[in-house]
Design a protein around this motif. Sequence first.
Motif, short mmCIF file in Angstrom:
data_model
loop_
_atom_site.label_atom_id
_atom_site.label_comp_id
_atom_site.label_asym_id
_atom_site.label_seq_id
_atom_site.Cartn_x
_atom_site.Cartn_y
_atom_site.Cartn_z
N GLU A 256 48.84 43.25 48.79
CA GLU A 256 49.90 42.66 47.99
C GLU A 256 49.68 42.93 46.51
N ILE A 257 50.68 43.58 45.88
CA ILE A 257 50.67 43.75 44.44
C ILE A 257 51.90 43.00 43.90
N PHE A 258 52.08 42.98 42.59
CA PHE A 258 53.16 42.18 42.02
C PHE A 258 54.53 42.60 42.53
N SER A 259 54.76 43.91 42.66
CA SER A 259 56.10 44.37 42.98
C SER A 259 56.32 44.71 44.43
N ALA A 260 55.27 44.68 45.23
CA ALA A 260 55.45 45.17 46.60
C ALA A 260 54.35 44.68 47.52
N GLU A 261 54.63 44.86 48.79
CA GLU A 261 53.65 44.65 49.84
C GLU A 261 53.42 46.00 50.51
N ILE B 220 31.47 46.12 44.01
CA ILE B 220 32.78 46.70 43.67
C ILE B 220 33.58 45.61 43.00
N GLY B 221 34.23 45.92 41.89
CA GLY B 221 35.01 44.92 41.17
C GLY B 221 36.16 44.39 42.00
N PRO B 222 36.43 43.08 41.93
CA PRO B 222 37.53 42.50 42.73
C PRO B 222 38.88 42.90 42.16
N GLY B 223 39.67 43.58 42.95
CA GLY B 223 41.01 43.96 42.53
C GLY B 223 42.02 43.06 43.19
N CYS B 224 43.01 43.64 43.86
CA CYS B 224 44.02 42.83 44.53
C CYS B 224 43.52 42.42 45.92
N GLY B 225 44.15 41.37 46.44
CA GLY B 225 43.78 40.89 47.76
C GLY B 225 44.32 41.80 48.86
N PHE B 226 43.69 41.73 50.02
CA PHE B 226 44.16 42.53 51.15
C PHE B 226 43.74 41.88 52.46
N TRP B 227 44.50 42.21 53.53
CA TRP B 227 44.28 41.71 54.88
C TRP B 227 44.08 42.90 55.80
N ILE B 228 43.00 42.89 56.58
CA ILE B 228 42.75 43.96 57.56
C ILE B 228 43.02 43.40 58.95
N PHE B 229 43.99 43.97 59.64
CA PHE B 229 44.37 43.55 60.99
C PHE B 229 43.68 44.46 61.99
N ASP B 230 42.66 43.91 62.69
CA ASP B 230 41.85 44.71 63.60
C ASP B 230 41.39 45.96 62.84
N ASP B 231 41.54 47.13 63.48
CA ASP B 231 41.27 48.40 62.79
C ASP B 231 42.55 49.21 62.69
N VAL C 165 39.99 39.08 55.56
CA VAL C 165 40.85 38.79 54.41
C VAL C 165 40.01 38.66 53.15
N PHE C 166 40.39 39.39 52.10
CA PHE C 166 39.77 39.20 50.79
C PHE C 166 40.84 38.75 49.81
N GLU C 167 40.58 37.65 49.11
CA GLU C 167 41.51 37.15 48.11
C GLU C 167 40.74 36.78 46.83
N PRO C 168 41.02 37.46 45.71
CA PRO C 168 40.34 37.13 44.46
C PRO C 168 41.03 36.05 43.64
N PHE D 9 37.15 35.26 56.12
CA PHE D 9 37.78 35.15 54.81
C PHE D 9 36.71 35.25 53.73
N VAL D 10 36.99 36.01 52.69
CA VAL D 10 36.13 36.05 51.51
C VAL D 10 37.01 35.78 50.29
N ILE D 11 36.65 34.77 49.52
CA ILE D 11 37.39 34.44 48.30
C ILE D 11 36.41 34.37 47.14
N THR D 12 36.92 34.45 45.93
CA THR D 12 36.08 34.29 44.75
C THR D 12 36.13 32.83 44.30
#
Length: 292
Positions: free
Chosen positions: A232-237, A215-226, A113-116, A169-172
Amino acid sequence: MTSVQQARQALGGKLRTLRVSVGLTGRELAGRLSWPASKISKLETGKQAPTEADVVGWVGATTGDEQDSASVLAMLRTMESAYAEWQRLLGGGARHHQSTWAGMERRAARLRVFEPAFVPGLLQTAGYARHRLAQAITAFGAANDIDDAVRARLARQEILYDSRKRFHFVITEAVLRYGLCPPELMLPQLDRLVAASTLPNVRLGVIRFGTPFIIGPGCGFWIFDDRQVIVEIFSAELTLTQAQEIDLHEKVFGAMASVAAYGADARAVLTRVMEELRSTLPDNDDVGATTP
């Protein structure tokens, strides 16, 4: 540009390739299909998404190849399944959405999981979770089932104690400092992160301010296994399942993880932010907790 826009452009490029391969101009193809020429242009540039009927008609008027039709339809269906509007996701209430995530997490053996900007849901306290869910309910006009939603989010966290699973988990540092809830609620949230960092199957990395990003931190993302990536963006998942999409996000995650602080170094960042936050409160004798 979002992954959905990129997918739409890739689909448009495929349609253009089919047209060019049989020597048709856009106007000639529009004539065959009885469409306005502007529709051809919009579909090829990704400004408009085709329907399945559009794809079938396009292939029939160009190559007529059933394999081409199946290929383009697969691209279209992948794009459509990847884009789910928040209003629809939250239509059954925030609690239902939390239950959906719980199911995905239970099926995964490894989560990265990466969350900025936000504390990941699996690491949230009840107070922080309530503020985050309230913001989503307000923004998208979802049914207000916040009490049930908070309980469901906290129930998801039981999997952190499943020794068969691995979490990274990696967060800023910005996650620790954004004012997304009152300071008196953020203090126990920070303490919760300190405690989570000591779990044997959890790695928690913090990218400190001043760290050069690969790499610049953009939106967060979750990787489930491979298997899949949730973005997640403002308008959608967005649900990404194509191999190249998963590979890209794995590379981005690796870049973020390589510059993060872990263990005692990460806890030092957390406790420093906690002390700074405590100093801003008018009476901070018994607010929050600090971990040495």
